[in-house]
Design a protein around this motif. Structure first.
Motif, mmCIF file in Angstrom:
data_model
loop_
_atom_site.group_PDB
_atom_site.id
_atom_site.type_symbol
_atom_site.label_atom_id
_atom_site.label_comp_id
_atom_site.label_asym_id
_atom_site.label_seq_id
_atom_site.Cartn_x
_atom_site.Cartn_y
_atom_site.Cartn_z
ATOM 1 N N VAL A 1 0.900 -1.076 -0.141
ATOM 2 C CA VAL A 1 -0.070 0.072 -0.161
ATOM 3 C C VAL A 1 0.871 1.359 0.079
ATOM 4 C CG1 VAL A 1 -1.800 1.457 1.322
ATOM 5 C CG2 VAL A 1 -1.720 -1.250 1.303
ATOM 6 N N GLN A 2 0.582 2.368 -0.873
ATOM 7 C CA GLN A 2 1.157 3.428 -1.049
ATOM 8 C C GLN A 2 0.306 4.603 -0.952
ATOM 9 O OE1 GLN A 2 4.410 3.121 -4.104
ATOM 10 N NE2 GLN A 2 5.826 3.659 -2.535
ATOM 11 N N LEU A 3 0.717 5.737 -0.317
ATOM 12 C CA LEU A 3 -0.061 6.957 -0.168
ATOM 13 C C LEU A 3 0.985 8.095 -0.321
ATOM 14 C CD1 LEU A 3 -2.606 6.834 2.864
ATOM 15 C CD2 LEU A 3 -2.848 6.141 0.326
ATOM 16 N N VAL A 4 0.944 8.871 -1.656
ATOM 17 C CA VAL A 4 2.059 9.607 -1.961
ATOM 18 C C VAL A 4 1.667 10.971 -2.118
ATOM 19 C CG1 VAL A 4 3.510 10.132 -3.626
ATOM 20 C CG2 VAL A 4 3.178 7.694 -3.428
ATOM 21 N N GLU A 5 1.935 11.910 -1.335
ATOM 22 C CA GLU A 5 1.481 13.069 -1.139
ATOM 23 C C GLU A 5 2.111 13.926 -2.111
ATOM 24 O OE1 GLU A 5 0.951 11.902 3.136
ATOM 25 O OE2 GLU A 5 2.459 11.910 1.653
ATOM 26 N N SER A 6 1.743 14.935 -2.796
ATOM 27 C CA SER A 6 2.356 16.309 -3.244
ATOM 28 C C SER A 6 1.826 17.506 -3.441
ATOM 29 C CB SER A 6 2.508 15.653 -4.904
ATOM 30 O OG SER A 6 1.436 15.498 -5.190
ATOM 31 N N GLY A 7 2.580 18.491 -3.727
ATOM 32 C CA GLY A 7 1.829 19.814 -3.920
ATOM 33 C C GLY A 7 2.157 21.041 -2.832
ATOM 34 N N GLY A 8 3.007 20.306 -1.894
ATOM 35 C CA GLY A 8 3.395 21.058 -0.600
ATOM 36 C C GLY A 8 4.362 22.154 -1.167
ATOM 37 N N GLY A 9 4.909 23.210 -0.328
ATOM 38 C CA GLY A 9 5.602 24.220 -0.722
ATOM 39 C C GLY A 9 5.690 25.401 0.056
ATOM 40 N N ALA A 23 -3.052 7.242 -4.231
ATOM 41 C CA ALA A 23 -3.099 5.852 -3.526
ATOM 42 C C ALA A 23 -3.068 4.673 -4.490
ATOM 43 C CB ALA A 23 -4.409 5.816 -2.602
ATOM 44 N N SER A 24 -2.315 3.529 -3.765
ATOM 45 C CA SER A 24 -1.981 2.259 -4.752
ATOM 46 C C SER A 24 -2.271 1.027 -3.552
ATOM 47 C CB SER A 24 -0.898 2.281 -5.438
ATOM 48 O OG SER A 24 0.128 2.532 -4.703
ATOM 49 N N GLY A 25 -2.442 0.095 -4.220
ATOM 50 C CA GLY A 25 -2.610 -1.166 -3.221
ATOM 51 C C GLY A 25 -3.660 -1.403 -2.498
ATOM 52 N N ILE A 26 -4.840 -0.353 -2.489
ATOM 53 C CA ILE A 26 -5.928 -0.558 -1.803
ATOM 54 C C ILE A 26 -7.290 -0.349 -2.844
ATOM 55 C CG2 ILE A 26 -4.866 0.325 0.397
ATOM 56 C CD1 ILE A 26 -6.456 3.076 -0.151
ATOM 57 N N THR A 27 -8.306 -0.788 -2.359
ATOM 58 C CA THR A 27 -9.566 -0.597 -3.280
ATOM 59 C C THR A 27 -10.046 0.788 -2.715
ATOM 60 O OG1 THR A 27 -10.204 -2.989 -2.932
ATOM 61 C CG2 THR A 27 -11.851 -1.336 -3.815
ATOM 62 N N PHE A 28 -9.743 1.814 -3.386
ATOM 63 C CA PHE A 28 -9.854 3.279 -3.103
ATOM 64 C C PHE A 28 -11.072 3.578 -2.698
ATOM 65 C CE2 PHE A 28 -7.937 7.514 -2.859
ATOM 66 C CZ PHE A 28 -9.055 8.155 -3.311
ATOM 67 N N ASN A 72 -12.117 8.933 -7.687
ATOM 68 C CA ASN A 72 -12.219 7.383 -7.459
ATOM 69 C C ASN A 72 -11.349 6.777 -8.786
ATOM 70 O OD1 ASN A 72 -13.117 7.649 -4.958
ATOM 71 N ND2 ASN A 72 -15.203 7.026 -5.582
ATOM 72 N N ALA A 73 -11.649 7.427 -10.009
ATOM 73 C CA ALA A 73 -10.997 6.725 -11.064
ATOM 74 C C ALA A 73 -9.727 6.894 -11.144
ATOM 75 C CB ALA A 73 -11.533 7.471 -12.310
ATOM 76 N N LYS A 74 -9.118 8.043 -10.448
ATOM 77 C CA LYS A 74 -7.479 8.412 -10.400
ATOM 78 C C LYS A 74 -7.251 7.740 -9.006
ATOM 79 C CE LYS A 74 -7.571 11.979 -13.383
ATOM 80 N NZ LYS A 74 -7.089 13.453 -13.746
ATOM 81 N N SER A 75 -7.867 7.128 -8.004
ATOM 82 C CA SER A 75 -7.425 6.536 -6.574
ATOM 83 C C SER A 75 -6.794 8.097 -5.976
ATOM 84 C CB SER A 75 -6.477 5.362 -6.752
ATOM 85 O OG SER A 75 -7.317 4.402 -7.194
ATOM 86 N N THR A 76 -7.111 9.019 -6.201
ATOM 87 C CA THR A 76 -6.539 10.211 -5.589
ATOM 88 C C THR A 76 -7.467 11.362 -4.955
ATOM 89 O OG1 THR A 76 -5.020 10.325 -7.424
ATOM 90 C CG2 THR A 76 -5.197 12.319 -6.280
#
Length: 118
Positions: A1-9, A23-28, A72-76
């Motif tokens: 399972v991975q949750l990868v954040e982006s966009g900070g600054g 997200a990946s590895g889960i049924t989002f 949900n289509a992008k798991s994001t």
């Protein structure tokens, strides 16, 4: 399972940022997703959450300024932050949570830094 954040600054007070969490590895679509944050010397706090049915909830400190959404289509999930204040400075973490029978499945991302400063 991975949750990868982006966009900070770094952003000036009054500015905007959009955080993303892929997200990946889960049924989002079955998970409640949320953003938490932790400022230096403070406990981690819930910022916003969105259920699998798209019900949202926000901390009082961000109501009217932050918007959580999911694709949900992008798991994001996304967190659009507007009218940012110095007190919004923190590491922002993505969270996935699902209750299955007696078990709680919960996952965290590594976090992304948001700094609000002039």
């Amino acid at each position: 399972v991975q949750l990868v954040e982006s966009g900070g600054g770094l952003v000036q007070p009054g500015g905007s940022l959009r955080l993303s969490c892929a997200a990946s590895g889960i049924t989002f679509s079955l998970y409640t997703m949320a953003w938490f944050r932790q400022a230096p010397g403070k406990q981690r706090e819930l910022v916003a959450s969105i259920t699998k049915d798209n019900n949202t909830d926000y901390a009082d400190s961000v109501k009217g300024r932050f918007t959580i959404s999911r694709d949900n289509a992008k798991s994001t999930i996304y967190l659009h932050m507007a009218s940012l204040k110095p007190e919004d400075t923190a590491v922002y973490y993505c969270n996935a949570d699902r209750r299955v029978l007696a078990h709680n499945l919960e996952y965290w991302g590594q976090g992304t830094q948001v700094t609000v400063s002039s």
